[in-house]
Design a protein around this motif. Structure first.
Motif, PDB file in Angstrom:
ATOM      1  N   ARG A 145     -41.993   3.054  39.910  1.00  0.00           N
ATOM      2  CA  ARG A 145     -41.248   4.328  39.833  1.00  0.00           C
ATOM      3  C   ARG A 145     -40.735   4.726  41.214  1.00  0.00           C
ATOM      4  O   ARG A 145     -39.566   5.128  41.364  1.00  0.00           O
ATOM      5  CB  ARG A 145     -42.167   5.414  39.283  1.00  0.00           C
ATOM      6  CG  ARG A 145     -41.569   6.807  39.243  1.00  0.00           C
ATOM      7  CD  ARG A 145     -42.675   7.848  39.140  1.00  0.00           C
ATOM      8  NE  ARG A 145     -43.541   7.809  40.310  1.00  0.00           N
ATOM      9  CZ  ARG A 145     -44.812   8.215  40.323  1.00  0.00           C
ATOM     10  NH1 ARG A 145     -45.377   8.707  39.229  1.00  0.00           N
ATOM     11  NH2 ARG A 145     -45.522   8.147  41.436  1.00  0.00           N
ATOM     12  N   ASP A 146     -41.600   4.615  42.231  1.00  0.00           N
ATOM     13  CA  ASP A 146     -41.191   4.988  43.589  1.00  0.00           C
ATOM     14  C   ASP A 146     -40.068   4.083  44.086  1.00  0.00           C
ATOM     15  O   ASP A 146     -39.151   4.545  44.779  1.00  0.00           O
ATOM     16  CB  ASP A 146     -42.390   4.907  44.535  1.00  0.00           C
ATOM     17  CG  ASP A 146     -43.495   5.900  44.166  1.00  0.00           C
ATOM     18  OD1 ASP A 146     -43.192   6.895  43.472  1.00  0.00           O
ATOM     19  OD2 ASP A 146     -44.651   5.671  44.564  1.00  0.00           O
ATOM     20  N   ALA A 147     -40.110   2.800  43.725  1.00  0.00           N
ATOM     21  CA  ALA A 147     -39.051   1.878  44.141  1.00  0.00           C
ATOM     22  C   ALA A 147     -37.720   2.235  43.495  1.00  0.00           C
ATOM     23  O   ALA A 147     -36.657   2.160  44.138  1.00  0.00           O
ATOM     24  CB  ALA A 147     -39.451   0.443  43.791  1.00  0.00           C
ATOM     25  N   ILE A 148     -37.759   2.623  42.221  1.00  0.00           N
ATOM     26  CA  ILE A 148     -36.521   3.005  41.532  1.00  0.00           C
ATOM     27  C   ILE A 148     -35.897   4.228  42.196  1.00  0.00           C
ATOM     28  O   ILE A 148     -34.682   4.276  42.464  1.00  0.00           O
ATOM     29  CB  ILE A 148     -36.801   3.289  40.041  1.00  0.00           C
ATOM     30  CG1 ILE A 148     -37.297   2.027  39.319  1.00  0.00           C
ATOM     31  CG2 ILE A 148     -35.562   3.867  39.364  1.00  0.00           C
ATOM     32  CD1 ILE A 148     -36.340   0.866  39.361  1.00  0.00           C
ATOM     33  N   GLU A 149     -36.702   5.217  42.480  1.00  0.00           N
ATOM     34  CA  GLU A 149     -36.167   6.441  43.086  1.00  0.00           C
ATOM     35  C   GLU A 149     -35.700   6.192  44.520  1.00  0.00           C
ATOM     36  O   GLU A 149     -34.718   6.802  44.983  1.00  0.00           O
ATOM     37  CB  GLU A 149     -37.205   7.552  43.030  1.00  0.00           C
ATOM     38  CG  GLU A 149     -37.566   7.969  41.595  1.00  0.00           C
ATOM     39  CD  GLU A 149     -36.332   8.300  40.763  1.00  0.00           C
ATOM     40  OE1 GLU A 149     -35.490   9.107  41.207  1.00  0.00           O
ATOM     41  OE2 GLU A 149     -36.182   7.713  39.670  1.00  0.00           O
TER      42      GLU A 149
END
Length: 621
Positions: A145-149
């Motif tokens: 999730r952090d990588a996507i954002e």
């Protein structure tokens, strides 16, 4: 999980240096030979305008390595993320250009040329990312999730993010999407573990410890590719982190954890998160599934059944683990991403929801990629909704090795000596092939064969082998059932295999169906065998679809587990005399799913042309 077991050493040395300098293909081949390597199958020149590398911070501050390949165009781009623990954070490096890459450089190249930024993200504790390796642990999804954002916030990104890839890079998509990152538009996972224990670590309760041990070796080899690229770039930070990760990974490896967690405890259950939390996925999904997958099996935890069917498209195919490379599939993948990530009005949303590839073949089986890139179905079945619901057809086990459709079994029990493993099939050392029979296989296996079929029988989905078994003075036994087709020309074709530890036979009755037994698979559900007392074991045979043509025979073999693809089993080892009972009181049977009303091409495929479905001369003829 194995994307490919490479057949050459991964210490690149001079080759990596040559790649980093943009050397010609001829010079690359010369560099490879100077390192004692066989000539490279492929090499690439940079196909991107700019490569961006760095580290992104997860929520807890752990820094994860990433690498982005930007298209040769101006402006901002939609981003496609491949996230895994292999070498994804090093895409575009020296090893990558030499095709020393876990996944498909050719696929990346096409996506970049289609106007996507392709971003590789390295999982925590792997390659040159910080943190502690924890396969499918809770932070795997939140890190995703952090990588996507992070990707959505970069100057080169237009904020529209998708994910793609198979195996470890497929599981990452499920776990990331379950965290519902705001900027994630669509995912395209292939060949995943949805329920790691049921799919791989102990299918049917039988420990598969060889796979987890050899996979640990494979992961280490992939990090050697990370090191090769880092050496070429003089990236001391990466090299130092890889060394640290290699030094500590054994303590958290699957090889060790399978010994620490032999049953479905809390730690193991967490690793079924891709399946158990799949209903949280709210973005469109393109799923690819291979029936004879040698690395993760076709089961996938049945995560697709927990998704919103209005958001799901599927390709199901005969063949193996790396079929995601298929150029035929890639066309569908690009159309899916163009519609849901780029926002193009290309009509993809109106395409059939399920495409079932029948009798997958390939024009080229040479090299690492040939069989998968050129793979395509001989014919297909399409449906507008999932799941497809077949009808159940039953074959009774009976005396004299008979398999009787819609009949009843009779006769005395059939005995065999245990444990004598069946023949290997589709192993990495003998791929697309049967291995030899055990020297005393006739004493250690049973076969039940139908009469020649009077119609085409098109199977689909899971099957159930319902076996009434007795053992002599042994508290347990492991069963393997192999489904085959015996053709009129005397050749026997591999179709599918399943396994069951008899002490794990207790079912979740609420979830079990005639076509799919559902094991409770908990420590409290263990039921030892009693000497000479028949016990019913319902074995789940993973999904498959196969056309048994009129005139062919359906057969099952019963024996002890044997190597199948990358799976090697630690079967229950106390010797015994087992018997299969098939009288009125103990109706042993095979229950298959059948699709009707579909015209099956009349011609039998040439032997050994079907991917992962090898032929052999009928041993019983």
């Amino acid at each position: 999980m194995y994307s490919n077991l490479l057949t050459y050493p991964l210490r690149l040395g001079t080759l990596a240096l040559a790649l980093s300098m943009g050397t010609s293909a001829v010079a690359l081949a010369q560099a490879a030979q100077s390192e004692g390597l066989p000539p490279a199958e492929r090499s690439y020149q940079p196909f991107w305008a700019k490569r961006v590398t760095g580290y992104l911070k997860a929520a807890d501050g752990t820094e994860l390595r990433y690498s982005v390949l930007l298209p040769k165009a101006e402006g901002k781009f939609p981003v496609l993320v491949r996230y895994s623990g292999y070498d994804s954070g090093s895409i575009g490096g020296a090893a990558y250009l030499g095709d020393n890459e876990t996944f498909s450089v050719t696929t990346d190249k096409q996506l970049v040329e289609q106007g996507y930024a392709v971003m590789g993200v390295q999982a925590r504790g792997t390659g040159c990312s910080q943190g502690t390796f924890d396969f499918l642990g809770p932070q795997y999804g939140t890190d995703g999730r952090d990588a996507i954002e992070f990707a959505a916030s970069q100057s080169w990104s237009d904020g529209n993010i998708g994910m793609f890839g198979w195996s470890w890079a497929g599981m990452s998509q499920l776990m990331t999407a379950e965290e519902q990152p705001k900027h994630l538009k669509a995912i395209a996972p292939g060949m995943v573990l949805g329920d790691a224990r049921g799919d791989s670590w102990a299918p049917g309760g039988v420990p598969n410890q060889e796979f987890t041990t050899t996979w640990h070796w494979f992961v280490d080899q992939r990090w050697e590719a990370v090191k090769a690229s880092a050496n070429a770039e003089n990236d001391e930070r990466c090299l130092k982190q890889v060394a640290e990760n290699q030094g500590k990974v054994v303590a958290t490896s699957l090889m060790y954890n399978m010994i620490r967690h032999p049953l479905r405890d809390e730690w193991v259950q967490q690793r079924s998160a891709p399946r158990d939390r799949a209903a949280r996925i709210k973005v469109p999904v393109l799923s690819m599934q291979a029936w004879q997958d040698e690395a993760v099996m076709a089961r996938e935890g049945y995560y697709q059944e927990r998704l919103d069917p209005k958001q799901l498209w599927m390709v199901q195919a005969s063949g193996g683990h790396n079929l995601y490379e298929s150029e035929r599939f890639r066309k569908k993948l690009v159309a899916f991403l163009d519609h849901f990530v780029k926002g193009q009005s290309n009509g993809f949303e109106k395409t059939p929801r399920v495409e079932v590839w029948q009798e997958t073949v390939a024009e080229n089986r040479e090299g690492r990629h040939g069989a998968n890139e050129t793979a395509h179905p001989t014919w297909t079945i399409e449906r507008d909704s999932f799941p497809i619901k077949p009808k159940a057809v039953t074959f009774a086990l009976s005396e004299n090795g008979q398999l009787i459709e819609n009949g009843k079994g009779s006769g005395a029990p059939d005995g065999y000596n245990y444990p004598i493993p069946g023949p290997e099939v589709n192993t990495f050392l003998k791929d697309h092939a049967w291995g030899p029979q055990h020297p005393i296989w006739r004493e250690g296996s049973l076969a039940y064969t139908s009469a020649p079929l009077t119609r085409d029988l098109l199977t689909y989905g899971t099957a159930s082998a319902d076996i009434w078994l007795t053992t002599f003075l042994s508290p347990d036994a492991d069963l393997q059932v192999t489904v085959t087709e015996v053709r009129p020309d005397g050749q026997e074709v591999f179709v599918q295999r399943g396994w069951l530890r008899m002490s794990a036979r207790k079912l979740d009755e609420a979830r079990s169906t005639p076509l799919r037994p559902w094991l409770l698979d908990t420590p409290d559900a263990i039921q030892p065998m009693l000497p000479n007392v028949p016990a019913l074991g319902r074995m789940e045979i993973p999904p498959f679809s196969h056309a048994f043509r009129k005139g062919s025979k359906l057969r099952i073999w019963i024996d002890a587990p044997s190597r199948t693809g990358g799976y090697g089993f630690n079967y229950f080892s106390i010797t015994s005399r087992n018997s299969v009972v098939h009288d009125d009181a103990h109706p042993s049977q095979l229950v298959l799913g059948e699709l009707t009303g579909i015209a099956v091409p009349s011609a039998l495929p040439a032997c050994d042309t079907l991917l992962k479905q090898p032929c052999r001369p009928d041993p019983l003829k």
